[in-house]
Write an enzyme that holds these catalytic residues in place. Structure first.
Site, short mmCIF file in Angstrom:
data_model
loop_
_atom_site.label_atom_id
_atom_site.label_comp_id
_atom_site.label_asym_id
_atom_site.label_seq_id
_atom_site.Cartn_x
_atom_site.Cartn_y
_atom_site.Cartn_z
CB THR A 1 -0.92 0.02 1.24
OG1 THR A 1 -0.10 -0.12 2.43
CG2 THR A 1 -1.94 -1.08 1.21
CG PHE B 1 1.96 -4.44 15.39
CD1 PHE B 1 1.65 -3.11 15.19
CD2 PHE B 1 0.93 -5.32 15.71
CE1 PHE B 1 0.35 -2.64 15.32
CE2 PHE B 1 -0.38 -4.88 15.85
CZ PHE B 1 -0.68 -3.53 15.67
CG LEU C 1 13.24 7.67 24.00
CD1 LEU C 1 13.26 7.79 25.53
CD2 LEU C 1 12.64 8.96 23.40
CB CYS D 1 6.62 1.07 8.03
SG CYS D 1 6.87 -0.57 7.36
C1 UGA Z 1 8.35 -0.29 11.81
C2 UGA Z 1 7.74 -0.63 13.17
O1 UGA Z 1 8.76 -0.58 14.18
C3 UGA Z 1 7.09 -2.01 13.16
O2 UGA Z 1 6.44 -2.27 14.40
C4 UGA Z 1 6.03 -2.04 12.03
O3 UGA Z 1 5.42 -3.32 11.92
C5 UGA Z 1 6.71 -1.73 10.71
O4 UGA Z 1 7.33 -0.42 10.79
C6 UGA Z 1 5.65 -1.76 9.64
O5 UGA Z 1 4.72 -0.95 9.69
O6 UGA Z 1 5.68 -2.67 8.79
P1 UGA Z 1 10.64 -0.92 10.53
O7 UGA Z 1 10.27 0.16 9.57
O8 UGA Z 1 11.07 -2.24 10.01
O9 UGA Z 1 9.41 -1.21 11.55
O10 UGA Z 1 11.87 -0.39 11.39
P2 UGA Z 1 12.11 0.30 12.82
O11 UGA Z 1 13.02 -0.54 13.60
O12 UGA Z 1 10.85 0.70 13.46
O13 UGA Z 1 12.91 1.61 12.37
C7 UGA Z 1 12.32 2.60 11.54
C8 UGA Z 1 13.25 3.79 11.41
O14 UGA Z 1 13.38 4.49 12.65
C9 UGA Z 1 14.68 3.44 10.99
O15 UGA Z 1 15.11 4.36 10.03
C10 UGA Z 1 15.48 3.56 12.27
O16 UGA Z 1 16.83 3.89 12.06
C11 UGA Z 1 14.75 4.71 12.95
N1 UGA Z 1 14.91 4.73 14.42
C12 UGA Z 1 14.40 3.74 15.19
C13 UGA Z 1 15.60 5.78 15.01
O17 UGA Z 1 16.10 6.71 14.33
N2 UGA Z 1 15.71 5.81 16.38
C14 UGA Z 1 15.19 4.84 17.16
O18 UGA Z 1 15.32 4.94 18.42
C15 UGA Z 1 14.53 3.78 16.55
#
Ligand code: UGA
Length: 441
Positions: free
Chosen positions: A86, A152, A253, A263
């Site tokens: 999507t 998730f 954080l 996502c």
């Molecule tokens: C995210 C959600 O965490 C999942 O729960 C959800 O299922 C998924 O999207 C989705 O909708 O399919 P994802 O995109 O795989 O998962 O990755 P994350 O680990 O959440 O990180 C996303 C972004 O945030 C990355 O660029 C990461 O570097 C950044 N991030 C994450 C930060 O800059 N700081 C943080 O403390 C955590």
């Protein structure tokens, strides 16, 4: 139990494989015949730790198969999961639901007994009702329900997230559908996973609210990091200091170059669009979207600072191109904005990423970028070393070697992996996020 899954992207493939591992008979359906052929041969289209061996195991044990034909694929299924993409619609940022609706029409043509159709794709509130209406219009006699079961899982830890989730959310309003979906997730009852049954619209909104909240948390700490730099405070200590409050929590954080991936950027934008459609205030998330976009554009300023404003002609090494570690996914990665900006400033780039190189080469077709297949060779004769994604292999670099390889010992660490004091002691000009230099003099 027979289950079919439409779409073999991240969510469809991981969910299908894990449900097969739980003991279900799973048929994954995708109209990309090459992808399906590869999957049947155990060739996985994405890099996700643990996925390949689990797919192969379940193929061998005959619990999962991959087909292109939808009517064959969904035959005898008690539950059909829709897990198609999507993406953001280019013209207006709304979630593009064309793949979901196409799947609904195809399902409608083939249903011949009671089935639960389950939306696993991330879809705006009200989509379940639209899917119901599409099927009802095409196939008036068949009995079915449409449920929402958002996913998730995170890229890079998707298997574990599916097998040991914090919760399962199911939006459905009929007992018959509830019974079937309880059966699907029965293996998780043993782990005492909370299973939350809600109205369909509520489940749809939970997904967007969860992602938007996490994106807000990241944006909050990124903005606090900027303030730390101005007032002489240390953002790492601020994260710990607020995160120890159980009401806030310490996860998400970590300041950085801005969130990316398939996502958060798309889902925050889609939620804002939904709020506009319903004339509802969602200024907080609107700000998050703007702030994160701006952050990605401004990342270059830290490298400018490290170069004492003389970027032209500099050779920059970038370690980490994907939006996060343990994935080969480049979608909305901060590197997509930073690298063109550095090229515009007259820099040349040496780049390395443990899994994202092939995807990155497709995105950047530029002779000013040299690609390397190993960490240290990418550093030779560079003026500035930049860590953009916190892959494990960048967490314990041999700095004696790094110093010998670089032209000048300058490190820009967008993920705060290293200790500023220690880096100074070993003779590096070290720049990180929200930890001003004077704190470590
Ligand atoms: C995210 C959600 O965490 C999942 O729960 C959800 O299922 C998924 O999207 C989705 O909708 O399919 P994802 O995109 O795989 O998962 O990755 P994350 O680990 O959440 O990180 C996303 C972004 O945030 C990355 O660029 C990461 O570097 C950044 N991030 C994450 C930060 O800059 N700081 C943080 O403390 C955590």
């Amino acid at each position: 139990m027979n289950i079919s899954i439409i779409g073999t992207g991240y969510v469809g493939l991981v969910s299908g494989t894990c449900l097969a591992e739980f003991g279900m008979n799973v048929t994954c359906i995708d109209n990309n015949s090459e992808k399906i052929k590869n999957l049947n041969d155990g060739i996985i289209p994405i890099y996700e730790p643990g996925l390949e061996s689990l797919v192969k195991k379940n193929i061998n044990e005959e619990r999962i198969k991959f087909v292109t034909n939808l009517s064959d694929g969904i035959k005898n299924s008690e539950a059909i999961f829709i897990a198609v993409g999507t993406p953001s619609r280019i013209k207006d940022g709304h979630a593009d639901l064309s793949f979901v609706f196409k799947a609904a029409e195809e399902i409608a043509n083939c249903l011949n007994g009671y089935t639960v159709i389950v939306n696993k794709s991330t879809v705006p509130v009200g989509t379940g009702k639209k899917v119901f209406d599409i099927i009802k219009k095409k196939n008036k006699s068949v009995e079915f329900d449409v449920a929402s079961n958002p996913e998730f899982l995170r890229e890079g830890s998707a298997i574990n997230d599916f097998m040991r989730p914090d919760r399962v959310v199911i939006g459905c309003e009929s007992l018959r559908a509830k019974k079937i979906l309880s059966e699907v997730y029965r293996p998780l009852y043993l782990l005492e996973t909370p299973i939350l049954f809600t109205k369909r619209e509520t489940a749809e909104l939970i997904k967007y609210a969860a992602n938007s909240f996490l994106a807000t948390k990241i944006t909050f700490i990124n903005e606090i990091a900027d303030l730390c730099e101005k007032v002489g405070a240390n953002v790492s200590d601020v994260s710990i200091g607020i995160g120890l409050d159980g009401r806030i929590g310490k996860k998400f954080l970590h300041p950085g170059p801005g969130y990316g991936g398939s996502c958060f950027p798309k889902d925050t934008l889609a939620l804002v669009k939904t709020a506009h459609d319903y004339n509802s205030q969602l200024g907080l998330v609107e700000h998050v979207v703007r702030s994160n976009d701006l952050r990605k554009k401004n990342n270059i300023n830290l490298i400018k600072k490290a170069s004492v404003n003389k970027l032209n002609g500099k050779k920059i090494t970038i370690l980490g191109l994907t939006f996060k570690p343990n994935t080969d996914d480049m979608r909305d990665s901060p590197s997509l904005i930073l690298i063109p900006k550095l090229l515009d400033e007259g820099c040349s780039i040496s780049a390395y990423d443990p899994e994202g190189l092939e995807s990155a080469k497709k995105v950047f077709d530029d002779k000013r970028i040299s690609w390397f297949d190993e960490t240290y060779s990418a550093m030779v004769d560079s003026d500035i070393l930049v860590i953009l994604t916190e892959w494990n292999q960048f967490r314990a670099l041999d700095f004696k070697k790094v110093k010998r390889l670089l032209k000048t010992p300058t490190l820009v660490d967008f993920r705060n992996i290293y200790n500023p004091k220690e880096m100074k002691e070993i003779g590096f000009n070290y720049f990180s996020i929200g930890r001003p230099e004077e704190l470590f003099l």
